[in-house]
Scaffold this motif. Structure first.
Motif, PDB file in Angstrom:
ATOM      1  N   VAL A 340      -5.435   2.528  14.462  1.00 33.30           N
ATOM      2  CA  VAL A 340      -5.488   2.474  12.998  1.00 33.30           C
ATOM      3  C   VAL A 340      -4.649   1.322  12.473  1.00 33.30           C
ATOM      4  O   VAL A 340      -3.737   0.863  13.151  1.00 33.30           O
ATOM      5  CB  VAL A 340      -4.963   3.777  12.363  1.00 33.30           C
ATOM      6  CG1 VAL A 340      -3.465   3.945  12.552  1.00 33.30           C
ATOM      7  CG2 VAL A 340      -5.294   3.823  10.868  1.00 33.30           C
ATOM      8  N   GLU A 342      -5.492  -1.893  11.075  1.00 30.84           N
ATOM      9  CA  GLU A 342      -6.140  -3.182  10.830  1.00 30.84           C
ATOM     10  C   GLU A 342      -7.488  -3.099  11.525  1.00 30.84           C
ATOM     11  O   GLU A 342      -7.728  -2.172  12.277  1.00 30.84           O
ATOM     12  CB  GLU A 342      -5.388  -4.342  11.485  1.00 30.84           C
ATOM     13  CG  GLU A 342      -3.915  -4.280  11.457  1.00 30.84           C
ATOM     14  CD  GLU A 342      -3.330  -4.682  12.807  1.00 30.84           C
ATOM     15  OE1 GLU A 342      -3.995  -5.385  13.586  1.00 30.84           O
ATOM     16  OE2 GLU A 342      -2.209  -4.271  13.074  1.00 30.84           O
ATOM     17  N   ASP A 362     -11.680   3.807  16.536  1.00 32.59           N
ATOM     18  CA  ASP A 362     -11.037   3.288  15.333  1.00 32.59           C
ATOM     19  C   ASP A 362     -11.037   4.368  14.251  1.00 32.59           C
ATOM     20  O   ASP A 362     -11.993   5.141  14.124  1.00 32.59           O
ATOM     21  CB  ASP A 362     -11.795   2.043  14.844  1.00 32.59           C
ATOM     22  CG  ASP A 362     -11.022   1.277  13.780  1.00 32.59           C
ATOM     23  OD1 ASP A 362      -9.812   1.523  13.623  1.00 32.59           O
ATOM     24  OD2 ASP A 362     -11.639   0.417  13.120  1.00 32.59           O
ATOM     25  N   TRP A 364      -9.698   4.938   9.949  1.00 36.19           N
ATOM     26  CA  TRP A 364      -9.280   4.235   8.741  1.00 36.19           C
ATOM     27  C   TRP A 364      -8.632   5.217   7.759  1.00 36.19           C
ATOM     28  O   TRP A 364      -9.153   6.314   7.537  1.00 36.19           O
ATOM     29  CB  TRP A 364     -10.486   3.580   8.046  1.00 36.19           C
ATOM     30  CG  TRP A 364     -10.149   2.940   6.730  1.00 36.19           C
ATOM     31  CD1 TRP A 364      -9.817   1.636   6.521  1.00 36.19           C
ATOM     32  CD2 TRP A 364     -10.082   3.577   5.453  1.00 36.19           C
ATOM     33  NE1 TRP A 364      -9.542   1.420   5.186  1.00 36.19           N
ATOM     34  CE2 TRP A 364      -9.693   2.593   4.509  1.00 36.19           C
ATOM     35  CE3 TRP A 364     -10.301   4.885   5.011  1.00 36.19           C
ATOM     36  CZ2 TRP A 364      -9.534   2.870   3.154  1.00 36.19           C
ATOM     37  CZ3 TRP A 364     -10.128   5.166   3.648  1.00 36.19           C
ATOM     38  CH2 TRP A 364      -9.761   4.156   2.730  1.00 36.19           C
ATOM     39  N   GLN A 366      -5.164   5.183   4.447  1.00 39.18           N
ATOM     40  CA  GLN A 366      -4.143   4.435   3.711  1.00 39.18           C
ATOM     41  C   GLN A 366      -2.998   5.367   3.386  1.00 39.18           C
ATOM     42  O   GLN A 366      -3.165   6.584   3.404  1.00 39.18           O
ATOM     43  CB  GLN A 366      -4.668   4.003   2.343  1.00 39.18           C
ATOM     44  CG  GLN A 366      -5.837   3.091   2.330  1.00 39.18           C
ATOM     45  CD  GLN A 366      -6.168   2.672   0.903  1.00 39.18           C
ATOM     46  OE1 GLN A 366      -6.257   3.523   0.016  1.00 39.18           O
ATOM     47  NE2 GLN A 366      -6.355   1.395   0.687  1.00 39.18           N
ATOM     48  N   THR A 367      -1.877   4.792   2.999  1.00 39.38           N
ATOM     49  CA  THR A 367      -0.757   5.610   2.537  1.00 39.38           C
ATOM     50  C   THR A 367      -1.261   6.612   1.489  1.00 39.38           C
ATOM     51  O   THR A 367      -0.947   7.802   1.547  1.00 39.38           O
ATOM     52  CB  THR A 367       0.322   4.703   1.912  1.00 39.38           C
ATOM     53  OG1 THR A 367       0.713   3.740   2.890  1.00 39.38           O
ATOM     54  CG2 THR A 367       1.531   5.505   1.464  1.00 39.38           C
ATOM     55  N   MET A 387     -15.460   1.383  11.602  1.00 37.65           N
ATOM     56  CA  MET A 387     -14.378   2.345  11.346  1.00 37.65           C
ATOM     57  C   MET A 387     -14.889   3.774  11.422  1.00 37.65           C
ATOM     58  O   MET A 387     -14.128   4.708  11.253  1.00 37.65           O
ATOM     59  CB  MET A 387     -13.780   2.106   9.962  1.00 37.65           C
ATOM     60  CG  MET A 387     -13.321   0.682   9.755  1.00 37.65           C
ATOM     61  SD  MET A 387     -12.397   0.482   8.234  1.00 37.65           S
ATOM     62  CE  MET A 387     -13.705   0.575   7.005  1.00 37.65           C
ATOM     63  N   ASP A 452     -10.130  -1.760  -0.559  1.00 34.03           N
ATOM     64  CA  ASP A 452     -10.705  -2.282   0.685  1.00 34.03           C
ATOM     65  C   ASP A 452     -12.203  -2.515   0.494  1.00 34.03           C
ATOM     66  O   ASP A 452     -12.892  -1.692  -0.116  1.00 34.03           O
ATOM     67  CB  ASP A 452     -10.550  -1.266   1.830  1.00 34.03           C
ATOM     68  CG  ASP A 452      -9.213  -1.387   2.524  1.00 34.03           C
ATOM     69  OD1 ASP A 452      -8.340  -2.110   2.016  1.00 34.03           O
ATOM     70  OD2 ASP A 452      -9.043  -0.751   3.579  1.00 34.03           O
ATOM     71  N   PHE A 464     -15.522  -2.642   8.137  1.00 35.14           N
ATOM     72  CA  PHE A 464     -14.491  -3.263   7.296  1.00 35.14           C
ATOM     73  C   PHE A 464     -14.797  -4.737   7.043  1.00 35.14           C
ATOM     74  O   PHE A 464     -15.159  -5.463   7.959  1.00 35.14           O
ATOM     75  CB  PHE A 464     -13.140  -3.127   8.004  1.00 35.14           C
ATOM     76  CG  PHE A 464     -11.965  -3.626   7.217  1.00 35.14           C
ATOM     77  CD1 PHE A 464     -11.424  -2.861   6.194  1.00 35.14           C
ATOM     78  CD2 PHE A 464     -11.385  -4.850   7.515  1.00 35.14           C
ATOM     79  CE1 PHE A 464     -10.320  -3.310   5.475  1.00 35.14           C
ATOM     80  CE2 PHE A 464     -10.283  -5.308   6.802  1.00 35.14           C
ATOM     81  CZ  PHE A 464      -9.756  -4.529   5.778  1.00 35.14           C
ATOM     82  N   LYS A 473      -1.510  -7.673   5.819  1.00 33.64           N
ATOM     83  CA  LYS A 473      -1.383  -6.700   6.913  1.00 33.64           C
ATOM     84  C   LYS A 473      -0.912  -7.449   8.156  1.00 33.64           C
ATOM     85  O   LYS A 473      -1.673  -8.223   8.742  1.00 33.64           O
ATOM     86  CB  LYS A 473      -2.744  -6.063   7.190  1.00 33.64           C
ATOM     87  CG  LYS A 473      -2.874  -4.566   6.905  1.00 33.64           C
ATOM     88  CD  LYS A 473      -1.861  -3.718   7.515  1.00 33.64           C
ATOM     89  CE  LYS A 473      -1.544  -2.419   6.842  1.00 33.64           C
ATOM     90  NZ  LYS A 473      -2.230  -1.260   7.288  1.00 33.64           N
TER      91      LYS A 473
END
Ligand code: WT7
Length: 591
Positions: A340, A342, A362, A364, A366-367, A387, A452, A464, A473
């Motif tokens: 995870v 990038e 992979d 995907w 985010q915070t 992803m 994104d 992505f 990043k």
């Protein structure tokens, strides 16, 4: 080039319906998940209780919850679920004793030490908010986050305290207590010894705080294009999102040895290094050492890791060392590997299949999402370079922001758009601390906009494409260019600075600064080095620019905003073209 699709088969613990992604989506319901975890009196939910106490109550107290391994792998310390319960009870009691109240922030700046899960989960058990800080941050980012997060207590090591905090202490007016690990045994003024404080606490006082599912449990700082770092709050009900993804994506279950290599200080460290294995009743690994190929293969093999979660940067660094090492050290126990942070290039997926005997999956997130939202699941077909598909419970769309307001949904395969998630999943961030307007700006018509860009294929897999904004990043760390520019501009020689992410074959991007000089200063090698050193001292190695060049004048918008996109286009040798649409304010993504 067309990469082969990887069909998955094998023995997975997930319910059989999960091999059928459509059926899984239809059968899944977040409220049921939240209700199942809300067992405290009055429907309360506490993440630490679910992650730790529950296993003891259900008879798994003797299972190892966390295994800590020293840098040289010559010593290890294990904490069973029963021991972790006792220690987190003590820590919660100590917080109460020190006067912390429900909702107060406890910042924790630690590398991988055995005390980390005790401090993190003890904080949450007490109803306080756990806020990890990256130990590689310099004093400036630490100061900004402690102040914005209104931290009342900090847990760190004596060495880190003396190096980064002691000089700032006067500015930190809300920071009442500092608990130190290790060191001289004689804590500096204004600090207490962590172990002594824990020993003095009586676990009986540490009765669990009956938090509600909506109470905040964690605070993770992230970066946008402009302004100060953003502190994303995550509620107790995040437990449902983390637990569900641990099960459905990572296939974690009791008996697994799970190693997540994320740094503490970023959201993956809390959510997947600490909470995911615990919520799943597995054993989590905390390895003290930094990246090193030999050491990492050693951990995988010697600790009999079964499920591994790491970053594309780490995978690419391992690839550079070749396939001989992993073939020799082949970690036979390993059954799944995930990445995870990038884009994971398809070569890496295929390389792993050859070198490790299994592909990388992979994922995907985010915070702000608080848990994985798109994934190549343990059980479903992998498309290398993609992803994956939405986790059951998530509604994920590709959208375009209409200039007149609202969203246009992109239904057709292959057409780029911004990834948007229908608001309301349990681990969704509940606010940016002290910046509610910024929080509201992330949503349009009940959808959270991620910043994104991606496209979707006919099978519903997401690919992505890039970021819609200017954040950088590097090695899996999200870096706000504004924070770096501000630090550079504190140097008298710097008139203005523009900071971009320069593509890098291993780290995805590296921080590059363009600097224009104040009157009376001349560009030169000595000044260039001085500015890099200045930035490193203030920001720490992770944020500081690796490259710095001088420029007479920075490209700006009519309103005077630095156009990082123009710098980036120049860097890439692309035409700068029509600049009117490039201002992130105009695009509406300047959050
Ligand atoms: C950004 C979020 C890593 C999760 C926790 C850190 C980028 C994340 C992927 C991926 C391409 C990815 C996105 C995202 N990102 N996963 N699989 N492929 N890019 O979260 O620090 O808030 O970073 O990381 O740009 O928005 P974060």
């Amino acid at each position: 080039m067309d990469w082969p699709i990887i069909e998955k088969s094998g023995d997975f613990a997930v319910p059989p319906y999960l091999t059928d992604w459509e059926a899984a989506r239809a059968a899944f319901d977040w409220q049921t998940e939240i209700d199942r975890l809300s067992k405290l009196p009055g429907g309360g939910l506490n993440l630490a209780v679910e992650a730790v106490d529950r296993h003891v109550a259900e008879g798994r107290g003797e299972t190892v919850a966390m295994r800590w391994i020293s840098r040289n792998q010559d010593s290890r310390r294990e904490l069973t679920y029963a021991q972790l319960k006792e220690q987190t009870d003590r820590f919660a009691a100590a917080l109460r004793h020190l006067g912390l109240k429900r909702g107060d922030t406890v910042a924790v700046m630690l590398n991988n030490l055995a005390e980390l899960p005790i401090a993190a989960l003890g904080t949450i058990k007490a109803g306080c908010v756990f806020c990890p800080l990256f130990a590689a941050f310099g004093p400036e980012p630490v100061r900004a986050r402690l102040i914005l997060g209104r931290a009342r207590l900090l847990v760190t090591t004596e060495a880190l305290y003396l190096r980064k905090i002691a000089d700032l202490r006067e500015d930190l007016t809300e920071l009442d207590h500092v608990l130190l690990i290790g060191g001289s045994g004689q804590p500096p003024q204004g600090c207490l010894d962590f172990q002594a404080t824990l020993n003095a606490a009586s676990p009986e006082d540490g009765t669990v705080e009956a938090t509600s599912p909506d109470d905040p449990a964690m605070l993770h700082f992230t970066s946008g294009t402009t302004g100060e770092p953003k502190g994303a709050l995550h509620p107790q009900r995040s437990a449902a999102g983390i637990h569900a993804t641990a099960r459905m994506v990572l296939d974690l279950r009791p008996g697994d040895i799970f190693w997540c290599t994320a740094d503490t200080g970023w959201v993956t460290g809390s959510i997947y290094k600490l909470l995911a294995p615990l919520l799943a009743g597995a054993t989590g690994i905390l390895y003290e050492g930094e990246f090193d190929p030999g050491a990492w293969y050693g951990v995988l093999r010697n600790e009999k890791v079964t499920v591994w979660y790491t970053t594309p940067t780490a995978v690419r660094m391992l690839m550079r060392f070749g396939a001989a090492l992993p073939r020799t050290y082949r970690p036979l126990s390993l059954r799944l590997a995930f990445s995870v942070g990038e884009p994971l290039n398809p070569e890496a997926v295929i390389w792993a299949r050859d070198a490790l005997g299994l592909p990388f999956h992979d994922t995907w997130w985010q915070t702000e999402t608080g848990c994985i939202a798109l994934a190549n699941f343990a059980v479903t077909t992998i498309k290398p370079g993609s992803m994956g598909r939405p986790v059951p419970g998530f509604e994920v769309a590709l959208v375009e922001r209409r200039p007149e307001g609202g969203l246009r949904f992109i239904e057709d395969a292959g057409i780029p758009g911004e990834i948007a998630l229908k608001a309301g999943w349990p681990s969704m961030f509940s606010d940016y601390i002290g910046a509610h307007t910024r929080y509201e700006e992330c949503f349009i018509d009940g959808w959270y906009l991620t910043g994104d860009l991606a496209k979707r294929d006919a099978d519903g897999y997401f690919w992505f494409l890039g970021r819609a904004d200017d954040v950088i990043k590097a090695s899996g760390h999200l870096i706000g260019p504004f924070e770096v520019e501000s630090a550079l501009m504190d140097h008298p020689a710097v008139a203005e600075a523009g900071v971009i992410g320069k593509p890098d074959p291993v780290a995805h991007e590296r921080v590059k600064a363009y600097v224009s000089l104040s009157h009376g200063f001349a560009a030169g090698e000595a000044l260039r080095r001085e500015l890099i050193a200045f930035a490193r001292l203030r920001l720490g190695s992770a944020l500081a620019p690796k490259e710095l060049v001088f420029i007479d004048e920075l490209p700006k918008t009519r309103s005077g905003k630095i156009m990082r996109r123009v710098l980036k286009a120049r860097e890439l040798g692309l035409p700068t073209g029509d600049l009117s649409g490039m201002d992130s304010d105009i695009r509406g993504t300047g959050v």
